[in-house]
Each structure stands twice: as structure tokens, then as C-alpha cells.
Design a protein around this motif. Sequence first.
Motif, short mmCIF file in Angstrom:
data_model
loop_
_atom_site.label_atom_id
_atom_site.label_comp_id
_atom_site.label_asym_id
_atom_site.label_seq_id
_atom_site.Cartn_x
_atom_site.Cartn_y
_atom_site.Cartn_z
N VAL A 184 0.47 -1.53 -0.25
CA VAL A 184 0.15 0.08 -0.69
C VAL A 184 1.42 1.47 -0.05
CG1 VAL A 184 -1.95 1.02 1.82
CG2 VAL A 184 -2.22 -1.08 1.12
N ALA A 185 1.01 2.34 -0.55
CA ALA A 185 1.46 2.94 -1.29
C ALA A 185 0.52 4.36 -1.74
CB ALA A 185 2.64 3.80 -1.90
N GLY A 186 0.84 5.63 -1.06
CA GLY A 186 -0.25 7.13 -1.43
C GLY A 186 -1.48 6.88 -1.69
N GLY A 187 -1.87 5.86 -0.02
CA GLY A 187 -3.44 5.16 0.20
C GLY A 187 -3.99 4.19 -0.60
N ALA A 188 -3.56 4.70 -1.98
CA ALA A 188 -3.63 2.61 -2.72
C ALA A 188 -3.01 1.62 -2.35
CB ALA A 188 -3.98 3.62 -4.14
N ARG A 189 -3.54 0.35 -2.79
CA ARG A 189 -3.69 -1.02 -2.99
C ARG A 189 -2.34 -0.78 -4.36
NH1 ARG A 189 -6.80 -5.57 -4.54
NH2 ARG A 189 -6.21 -4.36 -6.37
N THR A 190 -1.41 -1.35 -4.51
CA THR A 190 -0.37 -1.08 -5.20
C THR A 190 0.54 -2.89 -5.60
OG1 THR A 190 1.78 -0.92 -4.14
CG2 THR A 190 0.76 1.22 -5.18
N LEU A 220 -3.88 -3.19 9.19
CA LEU A 220 -4.46 -4.83 8.48
C LEU A 220 -5.08 -5.38 9.03
CD1 LEU A 220 -4.51 -6.63 6.35
CD2 LEU A 220 -2.35 -7.74 7.37
N HIS A 221 -6.96 -6.02 8.87
CA HIS A 221 -7.85 -6.31 9.63
C HIS A 221 -8.60 -7.55 8.22
CE1 HIS A 221 -12.25 -6.11 11.30
NE2 HIS A 221 -10.90 -6.75 12.04
N VAL A 222 -8.81 -7.89 9.25
CA VAL A 222 -9.26 -9.38 7.90
C VAL A 222 -10.92 -9.48 8.83
CG1 VAL A 222 -9.64 -12.01 7.50
CG2 VAL A 222 -7.52 -10.36 7.84
N HIS A 223 -11.86 -8.97 8.14
CA HIS A 223 -13.12 -9.28 8.82
C HIS A 223 -13.95 -10.54 9.08
CE1 HIS A 223 -14.86 -4.76 8.80
NE2 HIS A 223 -14.39 -5.08 8.06
N GLY A 224 -13.88 -11.04 9.76
CA GLY A 224 -14.82 -12.12 10.04
C GLY A 224 -14.08 -12.89 10.88
N TYR A 225 -12.73 -12.52 10.50
CA TYR A 225 -12.16 -13.26 11.81
C TYR A 225 -11.47 -12.55 12.95
CZ TYR A 225 -11.90 -17.82 8.12
OH TYR A 225 -12.29 -18.84 7.61
N ASP A 226 -11.74 -11.84 12.46
CA ASP A 226 -11.61 -10.51 13.70
C ASP A 226 -9.67 -10.87 14.35
OD1 ASP A 226 -14.31 -9.53 14.06
OD2 ASP A 226 -14.46 -11.22 15.33
N LYS A 227 -8.73 -10.62 12.96
CA LYS A 227 -7.42 -10.99 12.89
C LYS A 227 -7.21 -9.76 12.56
CE LYS A 227 -7.25 -14.94 14.18
NZ LYS A 227 -7.45 -15.47 14.98
N ALA A 228 -6.70 -8.51 13.54
CA ALA A 228 -5.40 -7.00 13.14
C ALA A 228 -4.40 -6.90 13.35
CB ALA A 228 -6.05 -6.31 13.39
N VAL A 235 -17.27 -15.05 2.28
CA VAL A 235 -16.85 -14.04 1.64
C VAL A 235 -16.77 -13.40 2.59
CG1 VAL A 235 -16.64 -12.33 0.22
CG2 VAL A 235 -17.63 -14.42 -0.21
N PHE A 236 -14.88 -12.55 2.98
CA PHE A 236 -15.19 -11.88 3.98
C PHE A 236 -13.83 -10.70 3.86
CE2 PHE A 236 -14.89 -15.77 5.90
CZ PHE A 236 -15.60 -16.08 6.83
N GLU A 237 -14.29 -9.23 4.10
CA GLU A 237 -12.90 -8.51 3.43
C GLU A 237 -11.90 -7.87 4.43
OE1 GLU A 237 -14.48 -3.48 2.01
OE2 GLU A 237 -14.43 -4.26 4.68
N VAL A 238 -10.92 -8.00 3.63
CA VAL A 238 -9.72 -7.62 3.90
C VAL A 238 -8.91 -6.37 3.73
CG1 VAL A 238 -7.29 -8.16 3.99
CG2 VAL A 238 -9.09 -9.91 3.56
N GLU A 239 -9.30 -5.62 5.19
CA GLU A 239 -9.07 -3.60 4.80
C GLU A 239 -7.77 -3.51 5.45
OE1 GLU A 239 -11.95 -1.53 6.23
OE2 GLU A 239 -12.12 -2.62 8.55
N MET A 240 -7.70 -2.32 5.23
CA MET A 240 -6.81 -1.18 6.23
C MET A 240 -8.10 -0.23 6.96
SD MET A 240 -3.80 -2.78 5.13
CE MET A 240 -2.72 -1.78 6.54
N HIS A 241 -7.32 -0.21 7.98
CA HIS A 241 -8.45 0.57 8.11
C HIS A 241 -8.56 2.21 7.95
CE1 HIS A 241 -9.29 -1.96 12.19
NE2 HIS A 241 -10.08 -1.88 11.36
N GLU A 242 -7.58 2.28 7.67
CA GLU A 242 -7.16 3.56 6.89
C GLU A 242 -7.55 4.06 5.39
OE1 GLU A 242 -6.89 7.26 9.01
OE2 GLU A 242 -7.32 5.10 10.64
N THR A 243 -6.59 3.23 5.15
CA THR A 243 -7.09 3.50 3.13
C THR A 243 -8.03 2.86 2.92
OG1 THR A 243 -4.14 3.23 3.08
CG2 THR A 243 -6.20 2.46 1.24
N GLY A 244 -8.85 2.04 3.46
CA GLY A 244 -9.77 1.30 2.77
C GLY A 244 -9.49 -0.62 2.18
#
Length: 105
Positions: A28-34, A60-68, A88-97
Amino acid sequence: MAALVVFGLAGCGSGESSPGDAVHRFAVAGGARTEGPDRITVTTGTQVTIEVTCDATDELHVHGYDKAAPCGPGAPAALAFTADVPGVFEVEMHETGPLTELRVQ
């Protein structure tokens, strides 16, 4: 926290990693996945490791598994877990999305 064993490129930009992939790398760079796939698809019971390098402080956060895991410049985030919950679970960066989607089947 997670221990990393071996790194393998899961793909760049977009696409999907295959069920045989166990380590999935992202950048992740400049607010986006690269780097990294749009989707990670695994079979139930697979050991999954997700690693993210970041150019800014995030989490980093994995929804449904509550891993961060925290992520920052020079301090990549790493999570390892057994994908034992189908769905199906979202994997996100809390600031980036959103980072990717984890499909467990």
C-alpha cells in the motif's frame, strides 16, 4: 502475532490468487493498493498468511476472523491464521480502505 515462513508473490494489481497459495503479499502506497490480488480464494482449513507493506501508519484487518496487525513504514503487517470459517470476508486497511476479498470455500 503471526510468523512468516516463505514469501511468494500472489500477483500484482488485480486478479485472484489460487487455492494453493498460502502466503499473500500486498503493498500500500499513497493511500492505494499497489501490489496484490483482488481476491484470495482458499479451501476451508487452509493456513493463510497475509503480509502488507505500507508507506504510512495503518492497520490490517480481516473481517469475520477478527484478526488485526499494525502496519507502518519499515514495519510490515503480517497475519497468519487457519481459514476455517466458510464465506466471503473483507480484508482492509483501516485508514486506506478495502485491500482484498477473502473467499473460503
